[in-house]
Design an enzyme around this catalytic site. Structure first.
Site, PDB file in Angstrom:
ATOM      1  N   ILE A 127       0.832  -1.202   0.000  1.00  0.00           N
ATOM      2  CA  ILE A 127       0.000   0.000   0.000  1.00  0.00           C
ATOM      3  C   ILE A 127       0.866   1.251   0.000  1.00  0.00           C
ATOM      4  O   ILE A 127       0.410   2.331  -0.354  1.00  0.00           O
ATOM      5  CB  ILE A 127      -0.984   0.037   1.188  1.00  0.00           C
ATOM      6  CG1 ILE A 127      -0.257   0.164   2.520  1.00  0.00           C
ATOM      7  CG2 ILE A 127      -1.905  -1.169   1.176  1.00  0.00           C
ATOM      8  CD1 ILE A 127      -1.165   0.465   3.698  1.00  0.00           C
ATOM      9  N   ASP A 128       2.147   1.117   0.401  1.00  0.00           N
ATOM     10  CA  ASP A 128       3.030   2.286   0.486  1.00  0.00           C
ATOM     11  C   ASP A 128       3.500   2.789  -0.872  1.00  0.00           C
ATOM     12  O   ASP A 128       4.035   3.898  -0.963  1.00  0.00           O
ATOM     13  CB  ASP A 128       4.255   1.963   1.343  1.00  0.00           C
ATOM     14  CG  ASP A 128       3.926   1.798   2.812  1.00  0.00           C
ATOM     15  OD1 ASP A 128       2.880   2.332   3.237  1.00  0.00           O
ATOM     16  OD2 ASP A 128       4.692   1.141   3.522  1.00  0.00           O
ATOM     17  N   GLY A 171       3.106   4.762   6.178  1.00  0.00           N
ATOM     18  CA  GLY A 171       4.195   5.251   5.349  1.00  0.00           C
ATOM     19  C   GLY A 171       5.462   5.333   6.178  1.00  0.00           C
ATOM     20  O   GLY A 171       5.711   6.344   6.829  1.00  0.00           O
ATOM     21  N   ARG A 266      -6.875  16.974  18.170  1.00  0.00           N
ATOM     22  CA  ARG A 266      -7.189  15.557  18.333  1.00  0.00           C
ATOM     23  C   ARG A 266      -6.502  14.758  17.215  1.00  0.00           C
ATOM     24  O   ARG A 266      -6.192  15.294  16.155  1.00  0.00           O
ATOM     25  CB  ARG A 266      -8.699  15.313  18.270  1.00  0.00           C
ATOM     26  CG  ARG A 266      -9.469  15.923  19.420  1.00  0.00           C
ATOM     27  CD  ARG A 266      -9.205  15.164  20.723  1.00  0.00           C
ATOM     28  NE  ARG A 266     -10.032  15.652  21.804  1.00  0.00           N
ATOM     29  CZ  ARG A 266      -9.708  16.632  22.615  1.00  0.00           C
ATOM     30  NH1 ARG A 266      -8.542  17.266  22.442  1.00  0.00           N
ATOM     31  NH2 ARG A 266     -10.508  17.000  23.591  1.00  0.00           N
ATOM     32  N   HIS A 272      -4.479   0.025  10.417  1.00  0.00           N
ATOM     33  CA  HIS A 272      -4.709  -1.124   9.542  1.00  0.00           C
ATOM     34  C   HIS A 272      -5.998  -1.029   8.721  1.00  0.00           C
ATOM     35  O   HIS A 272      -6.203  -1.831   7.800  1.00  0.00           O
ATOM     36  CB  HIS A 272      -4.711  -2.413  10.363  1.00  0.00           C
ATOM     37  CG  HIS A 272      -3.352  -2.773  10.888  1.00  0.00           C
ATOM     38  ND1 HIS A 272      -2.804  -2.149  11.997  1.00  0.00           N
ATOM     39  CD2 HIS A 272      -2.424  -3.642  10.442  1.00  0.00           C
ATOM     40  CE1 HIS A 272      -1.598  -2.651  12.225  1.00  0.00           C
ATOM     41  NE2 HIS A 272      -1.344  -3.556  11.297  1.00  0.00           N
ATOM     42  N   GLN A 274      -6.502   1.015   6.577  1.00  0.00           N
ATOM     43  CA  GLN A 274      -6.051   1.340   5.217  1.00  0.00           C
ATOM     44  C   GLN A 274      -5.752   0.088   4.400  1.00  0.00           C
ATOM     45  O   GLN A 274      -5.751   0.125   3.174  1.00  0.00           O
ATOM     46  CB  GLN A 274      -4.781   2.204   5.275  1.00  0.00           C
ATOM     47  CG  GLN A 274      -4.974   3.549   5.908  1.00  0.00           C
ATOM     48  CD  GLN A 274      -3.666   4.132   6.402  1.00  0.00           C
ATOM     49  OE1 GLN A 274      -2.979   4.835   5.674  1.00  0.00           O
ATOM     50  NE2 GLN A 274      -3.307   3.846   7.646  1.00  0.00           N
TER      51      GLN A 274
END
Length: 342
Positions: A127-128, A171, A266, A272, A274
């Site tokens: 996913i990175d 990331g 906040r 996870h 993602q």
């Protein structure tokens, strides 16, 4: 020919689409048989496998995760690891191995292919989006869409309470998710690992938004670091590839912003979420094409190669080219996004 298939590293939307494409084309067009190895490199290391055929992959295209399971097992660090892998491949009469994974999984495939003569073909998954030699990896588009939707939702609650909301995305070394989702979601600051950030500048961007009664959103990659500080770690535990557990920079950043500006802040850590759930249409398309071309590479006995996306074409590149260094965000792309900061 019997082909082994494994999925290693973190799970990722689109893994099942790759498995499906490899098996469908391999069986239908080439008459191959398939063995699925469970839980990444743990499978060939421990001899943990499951038969793969067309009924086994039916209906898995839209499913997230991986039907084979995954892990961060590193056989190169295990006792007699390479010998055990080779013995188990011989035991199951596996002639070639398709490894689907990111930097670490494909790093093992590179070593097994180049140094130990194991016939391997790689498929890039993360996913990175940080694997070199390919324009995109599957899983990235889904992760960006999930992060963007979260940012969209957070805008409304931030405005309702006039708070700073810090969104931490994944990331470790590359800020592709942060950059793409932050730009798409209208973030007022994007912080990535490739560019150390100035905390005073971030606070200035935050305060400039409050002057026009606009609640700011700050998107930060988990590996981002301040100019005068170090990476924020969850703990000091190392996995078998030597990686520490990240997460915490978002909480630290929110506290610093609140302390320095007096504005309530906040944190939302997407974590996870993602990586989970249904893959996007683009990721299903890309993963399927990768699988089709990976089994073609097996047919051609083009070992030590990884399938990659270049423009709209799927090409083959040396595995070593894909794993020698990470693909990080071009500073020019980050500069483009800076127009919207503050």
């Amino acid at each position: 020919m019997r082909v082994g298939v494994l999925t290693g590293g973190g799970d990722c939307p689109g893994l099942n689409a790759v498995i499906r494409a490899i098996v469908r084309k391999g069986v239908q067009e080439y008459g191959y048989e398939f063995t699925g190895f469970r839980d990444g490199w743990h499978g060939p290391l421990e001899g943990d496998s499951v038969p793969l055929d067309i009924p086994a992959v039916r209906g898995i295209l839209p499913r997230g995760g991986t039907i084979l399971g995954s892990s961060r097992t590193n056989p190169l660090k295990a006792e007699n690891g390479v010998r055990r892998v080779k013995e188990n491949l011989a035991k199951y009469e596996v002639d070639a191995l398709v490894a689907i994974g990111g930097e670490d999984t494909l790093g093992v495939a590179t070593a097994l292919s180049d140094e130990y003569g194991v016939p391997c073909v790689g498929v890039p998954k993360t996913i990175d989006n940080d694997l070199a030699a390919t324009d995109y990896t599957f899983g990235f588009d889904t992760a960006v869409n999930i992060a963007t939707e979260a940012i969209d939702r957070l805008h409304t609650t931030a405005e309702s309470h006039m708070r700073v909301l810090v969104v931490e995305v994944m990331g470790r070394h590359a800020g592709w998710i942060a950059l793409h989702s932050g730009l798409a979601g209208g973030a007022n600051a994007i912080l990535i690992p490739e560019q150390r950030f100035d905390l005073d500048q971030v606070c200035a961007w935050v305060e400039s938004r409050f002057k026009i009664r606009y609640a700011p959103i700050v998107v930060v990659a988990e590996g981002a670091m301040p100019k005068d500080g170090d990476m924020v770690l969850k703990d000091q535990t190392l996995d078998s590839f030597g990686h520490v557990r990240l997460s915490g920079v978002g909480e630290w950043l929110a506290k610093e912003i609140e302390r320095r500006t007096g504005k309530e802040a906040r944190t939302t850590v997407l974590g996870h979420v993602q990586r989970g759930g249904t893959p996007s249409a683009f990721d299903r398309w890309l993963a399927t094409r990768f699988g089709l071309h990976a089994i073609d590479a097996v047919r051609d006995q083009d070992w030590g190669k990884m399938v990659a996306l270049r423009g709209t074409e799927i090409v083959r590149v040396p595995l070593r080219d894909a794993t020698t260094q990470l693909k990080t965000v071009d500073p020019r792309l980050y500069t483009e996004a800076g127009v919207f900061f503050g």
